[in-house]
Design a protein around this motif. Structure first.
Motif, PDB file in Angstrom:
ATOM      1  N   LYS A 160       0.812  -1.222   0.000  1.00  0.00           N
ATOM      2  CA  LYS A 160       0.000   0.000   0.000  1.00  0.00           C
ATOM      3  C   LYS A 160       0.846   1.274   0.000  1.00  0.00           C
ATOM      4  O   LYS A 160       0.292   2.379  -0.079  1.00  0.00           O
ATOM      5  CB  LYS A 160      -0.939  -0.007   1.201  1.00  0.00           C
ATOM      6  CG  LYS A 160      -2.023  -1.066   1.117  1.00  0.00           C
ATOM      7  CD  LYS A 160      -2.872  -1.110   2.377  1.00  0.00           C
ATOM      8  CE  LYS A 160      -3.902  -2.231   2.316  1.00  0.00           C
ATOM      9  NZ  LYS A 160      -4.689  -2.344   3.575  1.00  0.00           N
ATOM     10  N   GLU A 162       2.645   4.225  -1.377  1.00  0.00           N
ATOM     11  CA  GLU A 162       2.396   4.888  -2.656  1.00  0.00           C
ATOM     12  C   GLU A 162       3.632   5.605  -3.171  1.00  0.00           C
ATOM     13  O   GLU A 162       4.409   6.184  -2.400  1.00  0.00           O
ATOM     14  CB  GLU A 162       1.243   5.880  -2.516  1.00  0.00           C
ATOM     15  CG  GLU A 162      -0.088   5.219  -2.181  1.00  0.00           C
ATOM     16  CD  GLU A 162      -1.255   6.179  -2.325  1.00  0.00           C
ATOM     17  OE1 GLU A 162      -1.318   6.898  -3.346  1.00  0.00           O
ATOM     18  OE2 GLU A 162      -2.097   6.221  -1.424  1.00  0.00           O
ATOM     19  N   GLY A 163       3.776   5.559  -4.504  1.00  0.00           N
ATOM     20  CA  GLY A 163       4.830   6.324  -5.160  1.00  0.00           C
ATOM     21  C   GLY A 163       6.219   6.026  -4.622  1.00  0.00           C
ATOM     22  O   GLY A 163       6.594   4.865  -4.413  1.00  0.00           O
ATOM     23  N   GLY A 211       1.707  -0.197 -14.766  1.00  0.00           N
ATOM     24  CA  GLY A 211       0.932  -0.670 -13.630  1.00  0.00           C
ATOM     25  C   GLY A 211       1.430  -2.007 -13.118  1.00  0.00           C
ATOM     26  O   GLY A 211       1.651  -2.934 -13.891  1.00  0.00           O
ATOM     27  N   LEU A 217       0.594  -0.167  -4.882  1.00  0.00           N
ATOM     28  CA  LEU A 217       0.250   1.233  -5.152  1.00  0.00           C
ATOM     29  C   LEU A 217       1.488   2.057  -5.491  1.00  0.00           C
ATOM     30  O   LEU A 217       1.427   3.277  -5.553  1.00  0.00           O
ATOM     31  CB  LEU A 217      -0.444   1.839  -3.927  1.00  0.00           C
ATOM     32  CG  LEU A 217      -1.740   1.149  -3.465  1.00  0.00           C
ATOM     33  CD1 LEU A 217      -2.332   1.882  -2.263  1.00  0.00           C
ATOM     34  CD2 LEU A 217      -2.757   1.072  -4.602  1.00  0.00           C
ATOM     35  N   THR A 219       3.010   2.616  -8.162  1.00  0.00           N
ATOM     36  CA  THR A 219       2.996   3.368  -9.412  1.00  0.00           C
ATOM     37  C   THR A 219       2.160   4.642  -9.324  1.00  0.00           C
ATOM     38  O   THR A 219       2.163   5.431 -10.277  1.00  0.00           O
ATOM     39  CB  THR A 219       2.455   2.484 -10.557  1.00  0.00           C
ATOM     40  OG1 THR A 219       1.162   1.993 -10.200  1.00  0.00           O
ATOM     41  CG2 THR A 219       3.382   1.309 -10.808  1.00  0.00           C
ATOM     42  N   ASN A 220       1.453   4.838  -8.225  1.00  0.00           N
ATOM     43  CA  ASN A 220       0.633   6.049  -8.088  1.00  0.00           C
ATOM     44  C   ASN A 220       1.499   7.299  -8.222  1.00  0.00           C
ATOM     45  O   ASN A 220       2.405   7.533  -7.429  1.00  0.00           O
ATOM     46  CB  ASN A 220      -0.087   6.066  -6.738  1.00  0.00           C
ATOM     47  CG  ASN A 220      -1.231   5.061  -6.672  1.00  0.00           C
ATOM     48  OD1 ASN A 220      -1.449   4.296  -7.612  1.00  0.00           O
ATOM     49  ND2 ASN A 220      -1.956   5.053  -5.568  1.00  0.00           N
ATOM     50  N   GLY A 221       1.213   8.075  -9.241  1.00  0.00           N
ATOM     51  CA  GLY A 221       1.975   9.296  -9.492  1.00  0.00           C
ATOM     52  C   GLY A 221       3.295   9.082 -10.199  1.00  0.00           C
ATOM     53  O   GLY A 221       4.006  10.046 -10.494  1.00  0.00           O
TER      54      GLY A 221
END
Length: 549
Positions: A160, A162-163, A211, A217, A219-221
């Motif tokens: 989880k 992110e980035g 993705g 998560l 790859t978010n941003g």
């Protein structure tokens, strides 16, 4: 009116039975399809309070199952299928953006690469950081060794992140493992990476992040950013000056790890939860469009290239489907995306068997006519259970009975006859998988023969060796043909081909039979590739850095 009333009553009972099946966890479509395929399943009667089954016996059911699963691959059937599959491989050398993908890696190891190399393996559940020592092909039995490796679980909490938070976590783990080994004054730490997620490679050591799926998560941003630069930036925060020199996927890593040991290795095979094959083919076998954007210098130095076939995506309209395969496809969100994977890989073998068991319960009285409640849920029959059952060769199948009842208890205990029937079904399904995998290897082996014969004369040109800066001439056509006539090694890795009882020898026997009937000379041998992701990443790094030097 009596026949019409009777027909309406039968239809009503049929729809009710289908609805009940839907409520038990099967889809309405599957229930209806099962009815039309085997209407006797809905014609059971009760006499004196006991369920009475149709006249079909479990022996009749197994006889039909054997014909459906194995009939199409007996005789010349497997050879015909392999020819159709080879035709699909050829077509996609020039088309289709998602399979038969030439990588940036065109170098196979010479076996002379030596030294210690930093390798990473990032998978769906684990990050592994390792220091690998390569000693040379002449160090028989000790060619490569993992000097030290530390594994870190990628928990749901880490997924989880992110980035950059995920890559910062990675960098911190890399620092934990290697900070004591960094030579004083070393400017750049080269690194090889086995990356088990989609990436759009732009160079041997660079690729645009796509993705990741599987709940990540990270790859978010960051979609479309360079993977090597992200890792480099994160490591810089830890005081590490790393440079990602080589990115490989699991099948390419498997090929490279054994090519370092066996010079005749030209294939890397994965068969576990999923399946894939990497193969070494002539550059000129592909249309130029398949290579996308890459510098002209790459084409000047490359004569061959490691190809990611994405094997699971093949087989549409040529695979010998049974009604149980069709049931699996009917409930799959993308039934035509990976048709061959559905019949080969560990993720699906248990589900195919589950559908066959459901029908045998309903039509032939298997398991006393009572389906264990746990098997009502899709994908509830794990392939490992089939593996354990097939592994039990004792007369009483005590271990298989115990394992089955532990995982799929029922108010009606299974008998020896029940487990024997389930074991028989499992052997049909695993044997078919081994045969279709053998046909895949054989088709690619023949394709390699053919593309070499077609393109070697057109590709004669000087090329740099990957273990020196000296420009060496290409091997002669005679030498290329001699190489093809020798034993070709297929490096393999994965839980199914490594551990499923009799899978490996069965697959090898099918390969031997197909090769013996081919017009092309040579043999094909399956060889294990232990720790292939880590070792393959190290070998790819060694090839890249030795060439650059």
């Amino acid at each position: 009116m009596r026949p019409l009333t009777s027909a309406m009553t039968t239809l009503k009972k049929s729809l009710l039975a289908a609805l009940k099946s839907f409520l038990r966890g099967r889809s309405f479509l599957q229930a209806l399809l099962a009815f039309w395929i085997s209407p006797n399943a809905l014609k059971e009667q009760h006499v004196n309070g006991k369920r009475v089954y149709p006249s079909r016996t479990i022996e009749n059911f197994l006889e039909e199952a054997e014909k459906l699963f194995l009939g199409p691959i007996d005789g010349d059937g497997l050879k015909r299928y392999s020819s159709d599959l080879k035709r699909q491989f050829r077509e996609r050398l020039h088309s289709h953006p998602e399979c038969m993908l030439p990588s940036f890696n065109h170098l196979l190891p010479t076996g002379k690469e030596r030294g210690q190399y930093l390798a990473l393996d990032v998978g769906g559940s684990t990050l592994r950081v390792a220091l690998v020592e390569l000693r040379g092909r002449e160090a028989t039995g000790k060619e490569s060794e993992i000097v030290r490796m530390v594994s870190f679980k990628i928990t749901p909490e880490i997924k989880k992140l992110e980035g950059m938070s995920f890559f910062d976590w990675m960098a911190a783990r890399i620092y934990e493992v290697i900070h004591k080994d960094i030579p004083h004054g070393q400017d750049i730490i080269p690194m090889g990476l086995a990356w088990s997620f989609p990436v759009e490679q732009t160079s041997l050591g660079g690729g645009l992040l796509l993705g990741m799926g599987k709940g990540f998560l990270a790859t978010n941003g960051l979609l479309g950013q360079d993977l090597g630069e992200l890792i480099k930036f994160a490591c810089k925060k830890q005081g590490l000056n790393v440079q990602l020199e080589a990115i490989v996927n699991d099948s390419s890593a498997t090929l490279l790890s054994q090519a370092y040991v066996h010079a005749s290795t030209r294939f890397g095979l994965i068969l576990g939860t999923g399946t894939n094959i990497a193969v070494h083919l002539p550059v000129s076998a592909f249309s130029r469009a398949k290579y996308g954007k890459r510098p002209e210098s790459w084409f000047e130095s490359a004569t061959h290239v490691i190809v990611n076939t994405e094997l699971g995506m093949f087989g549409k309209d040529i695979l010998p489907l049974t009604r149980w395969d069709e049931l699996l496809n009917a409930g799959h969100p993308r039934p035509e995306f990976q048709p061959l994977e559905h019949m080969l890989s560990g993720y699906y073998l248990g589900e195919i068997c589950r559908f066959a068991i459901i029908e045998a319960v309903e039509t032939a009285g298997l398991l006393g006519g009572q389906l264990p409640p746990s098997l009502e849920k899709p994908y509830s029959l794990d392939t490992e259970i089939l593996s354990r059952i097939e592994a039990d060769t004792s007369p009483g199948l005590e271990a298989a009975l115990s394992y089955w009842t532990t995982h799929h208890p029922s108010t009606t205990p299974p008998t020896l006859a029940d487990i024997t029937a389930i074991r028989t079904l499992a052997t049909f399904i695993s044997r078919r998988s081994a045969a279709l995998l053998a046909a895949s290897v054989f088709s690619l082996w023949e394709l390699r023969h053919e593309t070499e014969a077609e393109h070697v004369p057109a590709t004669l040109k000087p090329t740099p060796s990957n273990d020196s800066g000296v420009v060496l001439p290409l091997p002669s056509v005679d030498e290329e043909i001699k190489d093809l006539e020798s034993s070709t090694k297929v490096a393999f890795n994965g839980s199914v081909i490594e551990h499923y009882p009799q899978y490996l020898p069965t697959c090898q026997n099918y390969i031997n039979d197909l090769v013996s009937r081919s017009q092309h000379p040579g043999s094909v041998d399956l060889v294990p590739a232990i720790e292939s992701s880590i070792l393959g990443a190290a070998v790819a790094l060694a090839c890249a850095t030795t060439t650059a030097a």
